[in-house]
Motif scaffolding. Structure first.
Motif, PDB file in Angstrom:
ATOM      1  N   ASP A   7       0.834  -1.203   0.000  1.00  0.00           N
ATOM      2  CA  ASP A   7       0.000   0.000   0.000  1.00  0.00           C
ATOM      3  C   ASP A   7       0.871   1.256   0.000  1.00  0.00           C
ATOM      4  O   ASP A   7       0.588   2.227  -0.699  1.00  0.00           O
ATOM      5  N   TRP A  11       0.962   4.150  -2.948  1.00  0.00           N
ATOM      6  CA  TRP A  11       0.784   5.562  -2.579  1.00  0.00           C
ATOM      7  C   TRP A  11       1.972   6.388  -3.057  1.00  0.00           C
ATOM      8  O   TRP A  11       1.804   7.445  -3.659  1.00  0.00           O
ATOM      9  N   GLY A  90      -4.613   2.297   0.626  1.00  0.00           N
ATOM     10  CA  GLY A  90      -5.121   0.960   0.342  1.00  0.00           C
ATOM     11  C   GLY A  90      -5.790   0.394   1.580  1.00  0.00           C
ATOM     12  O   GLY A  90      -6.684   1.008   2.152  1.00  0.00           O
ATOM     13  N   SER A  91      -5.302  -0.747   2.045  1.00  0.00           N
ATOM     14  CA  SER A  91      -5.866  -1.373   3.233  1.00  0.00           C
ATOM     15  C   SER A  91      -5.265  -0.819   4.523  1.00  0.00           C
ATOM     16  O   SER A  91      -5.684  -1.189   5.608  1.00  0.00           O
TER      17      SER A  91
END
Length: 126
Positions: A7, A11, A90-91
């Motif tokens: 993630d 980014w 993301g997560s």
């Protein structure tokens, strides 16, 4: 969920203007200009109150020349340091990112390419 490097990679890839790809954990042999992100194993991740993870993320920037590597490292540093407040990655949900110091010359690899390194303290929700 704690900080997922994939993630962070996504980014960072979306945020820097350079065409350099971002990889997780290692610098591949090609291309010359590349960025790699990794959690530092020596510092590990520390959990606070079961709700926050504090991890140290190392970012390595490599390019064919000293000037190009420094420019790439400074661009990455400006983007990461410019993150204000919390953000979803993301997560992962990152609460804060703080540089431990500025990017610094690290090494020349076997192909005489220059590598710069910087470390960031990342606090993420668990």
């Amino acid at each position: 969920m704690s900080l997922a490097l994939d993630d962070f990679k996504t980014w960072l890839s979306a945020g820097i203007a350079a065409a350099a790809p971002v990889d997780v954990n290692w610098l591949p042999d090609a291309p010359d200009e590349v960025v790699a992100v990794a959690k530092l194993p020596s510092s590990g991740s520390t959990l606070f109150d079961g709700a926050f993870e504090v991890a140290h993320v190392q970012v390595r920037s490599r390019a064919a020349t000293d000037a190009a590597a420094e420019t790439l490292a400074l661009e990455v540093h400006a983007f990461i340091s410019g993150q204000e407040g919390s953000a979803a990655m993301g997560s992962s949900y990152v609460l804060s990112i703080a540089p431990v110091g500025p990017p610094a010359f690290f090494v020349r690899d076997a192909s005489a390419r220059t590598v710069y390194v910087a470390t960031y303290q990342v606090t993420a929700a668990v």
